[in-house]
Write a protein that holds these residues in place. Structure first.
Motif, PDB file in Angstrom:
ATOM      1  N   PHE A 245      -8.999 107.554   5.369  1.00  0.00           N
ATOM      2  CA  PHE A 245     -10.112 107.766   5.962  1.00  0.00           C
ATOM      3  C   PHE A 245     -10.082 108.552   6.835  1.00  0.00           C
ATOM      4  CE2 PHE A 245     -11.923 104.902   2.469  1.00  0.00           C
ATOM      5  CZ  PHE A 245     -12.943 105.453   2.577  1.00  0.00           C
ATOM      6  N   ALA A 246     -10.766 109.564   7.709  1.00  0.00           N
ATOM      7  CA  ALA A 246     -10.903 109.950   8.297  1.00  0.00           C
ATOM      8  C   ALA A 246     -12.194 109.997   8.978  1.00  0.00           C
ATOM      9  CB  ALA A 246     -10.697 111.533   8.293  1.00  0.00           C
ATOM     10  N   VAL A 247     -12.550 109.798  10.208  1.00  0.00           N
ATOM     11  CA  VAL A 247     -13.944 109.317  11.437  1.00  0.00           C
ATOM     12  C   VAL A 247     -13.858 110.024  12.061  1.00  0.00           C
ATOM     13  CG1 VAL A 247     -15.282 107.229  11.922  1.00  0.00           C
ATOM     14  CG2 VAL A 247     -13.724 106.831  10.133  1.00  0.00           C
ATOM     15  N   LEU A 248     -15.568 110.723  12.291  1.00  0.00           N
ATOM     16  CA  LEU A 248     -15.277 111.557  12.887  1.00  0.00           C
ATOM     17  C   LEU A 248     -14.580 112.523  13.035  1.00  0.00           C
ATOM     18  CD1 LEU A 248     -18.018 109.706  15.615  1.00  0.00           C
ATOM     19  CD2 LEU A 248     -18.811 111.321  13.400  1.00  0.00           C
ATOM     20  N   ASN A 249     -13.827 112.501  14.779  1.00  0.00           N
ATOM     21  CA  ASN A 249     -12.727 113.543  15.077  1.00  0.00           C
ATOM     22  C   ASN A 249     -11.800 113.379  14.677  1.00  0.00           C
ATOM     23  OD1 ASN A 249     -13.982 111.655  16.912  1.00  0.00           O
ATOM     24  ND2 ASN A 249     -12.643 112.889  18.468  1.00  0.00           N
ATOM     25  N   GLU A 250     -10.546 111.922  13.993  1.00  0.00           N
ATOM     26  CA  GLU A 250     -10.149 110.856  14.088  1.00  0.00           C
ATOM     27  C   GLU A 250      -8.953 110.855  12.684  1.00  0.00           C
ATOM     28  OE1 GLU A 250      -9.034 108.448  16.473  1.00  0.00           O
ATOM     29  OE2 GLU A 250     -10.882 109.155  17.792  1.00  0.00           O
ATOM     30  N   SER A 251      -7.736 111.564  12.971  1.00  0.00           N
ATOM     31  CA  SER A 251      -7.077 111.672  11.728  1.00  0.00           C
ATOM     32  C   SER A 251      -7.292 110.824  10.963  1.00  0.00           C
ATOM     33  CB  SER A 251      -5.446 111.770  12.418  1.00  0.00           C
ATOM     34  OG  SER A 251      -5.059 112.572  13.475  1.00  0.00           O
TER      35      SER A 251
END
Length: 281
Positions: A245-251
């Motif tokens: 999973f990638a949450v918002l601007n995160e890797s």
């Protein structure tokens, strides 16, 4: 007299094989039904948790930056006009804003870690329900800090006047758990234009460490975008492949296969801040 005749060895073997086949099919159906039931329970639990926390945060964030000098009953031992200006210009607290604890504030977590969100507003109680010693019905400068610890979304409520060094602390800050099984919490901040023609609309989204410089450039936070990655209870499901999973601007991150996961994201316009920016033109 007719002699009694039983089953032959071949007939018995065929019967046993058919019995095993049928039993295997029944067991497979039961196992599949159990797996499906656990998955349905996990999905239901996560979605219910997501709906609950989205409603709660929406209700609490709507008033960020609010300071009503007209209809609210406010303790005036501190000049409410000056306090109103502070809250409206600092709806999102960042590190260095508070004299009593310079380390407090919204922060962007390092890679793979959670963000922290700290907001200011006028209210009759903080996120924990504490009135911090003010009279019943009396509004005060509330500061709420939202963060994740031990996979729990928590909130600590503060008296903003104490944090600013304007008042002696009467009631110690308390912390409550808003939601458990939180795998990630991230926030972005929508900022307005810096021109005299600013409409109060977010022109771009930034992270917490950019807010102070933008604030100095007369750009205000007018909306919030937050995301929560919520997981089911352990061992409710057993996935064959570890999910990513990638949450918002995160890797993207790889997670355990023994949970069901879902991301809940919302973007919310801060109505008080939009009106403040428009009226400041």
């Amino acid at each position: 007299m007719t002699a009694a005749r039983g089953f032959s060895l071949v007939e018995l073997m065929i019967t046993l094989v058919l019995g095993l086949v049928i039993s295997g099919a029944v067991i497979q159906v039961l196992v599949s039904s159990s797996v499906t039931n656990k998955l349905n329970q996990a999905v239901s639990q996560v979605q219910e948790a997501g709906r609950f926390i989205t409603r709660r945060l929406t209700n609490e964030f709507y008033d960020v930056g609010r300071y009503d000098l007209i209809t609210s009953e406010i303790d005036d031992s501190i000049d409410p006009v000056i306090e109103a200006a502070y809250v409206q210009n600092h709806p999102i607290a960042v590190v260095g804003d508070f004299a009593s604890d310079a380390a407090l504030g919204s922060t962007e977590g390092a890679a793979g870690t959670n963000d922290r969100l700290m907001v200011s507003k006028l209210a009759q109680q903080d996120c924990t329900g504490s009135t911090h010693g003010y009279n019943n019905g009396e509004a005060f400068h509330v500061v709420n800090l939202y963060f994740v610890s031990a996979q729990e979304l928590r909130c600590t409520g503060f008296d903003g006047r104490v944090l600013r060094g304007l008042k002696t602390q009467v009631v110690s800050p308390s912390t409550i758990v808003l939601l458990d099984n939180v795998a990630a919490f991230h926030v972005q901040y929508g900022v307005s234009e810096a021109t005299q023609e600013a409409t109060g609309q977010a022109v771009r989204y930034v992270t917490a460490e950019q807010i102070e410089a933008l604030r100095d450039n007369q750009q205000q936070v007018v909306s919030l975008r937050w995301a929560l990655l919520i997981q089911s209870y352990q061992n409710q499901v057993q996935q064959s492949v570890s999910p990513q999973f990638a949450v918002l601007n995160e890797s993207a991150v790889t997670l355990n296969a023994d949970h069901y996961y879902q991301v809940f994201t919302k973007t919310l316009a801060l109505r008080n801040m939009k009106n403040f920016v428009r009226s400041s033109r």
